[in-house]
Design a protein around this motif. Sequence first.
Motif, mmCIF file in Angstrom:
data_model
loop_
_atom_site.group_PDB
_atom_site.id
_atom_site.type_symbol
_atom_site.label_atom_id
_atom_site.label_comp_id
_atom_site.label_asym_id
_atom_site.label_seq_id
_atom_site.Cartn_x
_atom_site.Cartn_y
_atom_site.Cartn_z
ATOM 1 N N THR A 20 0.836 -1.204 0.000
ATOM 2 C CA THR A 20 0.000 0.000 0.000
ATOM 3 C C THR A 20 0.865 1.246 0.000
ATOM 4 O O THR A 20 1.919 1.279 0.635
ATOM 5 C CB THR A 20 -0.963 0.024 1.204
ATOM 6 O OG1 THR A 20 -1.760 1.210 1.143
ATOM 7 C CG2 THR A 20 -0.236 -0.006 2.539
ATOM 8 N N GLY A 21 0.399 2.244 -0.700
ATOM 9 C CA GLY A 21 1.058 3.545 -0.693
ATOM 10 C C GLY A 21 0.588 4.406 0.470
ATOM 11 O O GLY A 21 1.121 5.487 0.709
ATOM 12 N N ASP A 22 -0.419 3.926 1.196
ATOM 13 C CA ASP A 22 -0.948 4.644 2.364
ATOM 14 C C ASP A 22 -0.024 4.376 3.540
ATOM 15 O O ASP A 22 -0.180 3.396 4.260
ATOM 16 C CB ASP A 22 -2.367 4.189 2.670
ATOM 17 C CG ASP A 22 -2.986 4.908 3.856
ATOM 18 O OD1 ASP A 22 -2.308 5.764 4.485
ATOM 19 O OD2 ASP A 22 -4.149 4.606 4.180
ATOM 20 N N THR A 23 0.960 5.249 3.722
ATOM 21 C CA THR A 23 1.974 5.011 4.750
ATOM 22 C C THR A 23 1.420 5.045 6.169
ATOM 23 O O THR A 23 2.082 4.566 7.084
ATOM 24 C CB THR A 23 3.142 6.013 4.621
ATOM 25 O OG1 THR A 23 2.636 7.338 4.703
ATOM 26 C CG2 THR A 23 3.886 5.807 3.310
ATOM 27 N N SER A 24 0.202 5.543 6.357
ATOM 28 C CA SER A 24 -0.394 5.501 7.688
ATOM 29 C C SER A 24 -0.752 4.065 8.075
ATOM 30 O O SER A 24 -1.019 3.791 9.242
ATOM 31 C CB SER A 24 -1.638 6.396 7.771
ATOM 32 O OG SER A 24 -2.719 5.829 7.048
ATOM 33 N N GLN A 25 -0.740 3.167 7.109
ATOM 34 C CA GLN A 25 -1.054 1.758 7.362
ATOM 35 C C GLN A 25 0.187 0.882 7.465
ATOM 36 O O GLN A 25 0.085 -0.337 7.566
ATOM 37 C CB GLN A 25 -1.967 1.225 6.254
ATOM 38 C CG GLN A 25 -3.324 1.884 6.216
ATOM 39 C CD GLN A 25 -4.057 1.726 7.544
ATOM 40 O OE1 GLN A 25 -4.192 0.624 8.059
ATOM 41 N NE2 GLN A 25 -4.506 2.838 8.103
#
Length: 68
Positions: A20-25
Amino acid sequence: METLKRDRFTCQWPGCGLMTGDTSQLVADHREPHRGNERLFWDLANLQTLCKPCHDGPKAKLEARYGA
């Protein structure tokens, strides 16, 4: 961020592989707990990318079981 890039934003937990590119994950996790040891804390070879569910679930259980 270096760890996430190196691992191609992909969870390294066996059997997961979430990308994922969602670094919050994602979490830069210490393979070996550093316990205040600066060498281990900053050692890129001691870091791996984990998704939050793997970090907060099976990795946390493993550390709790073995006192890590």
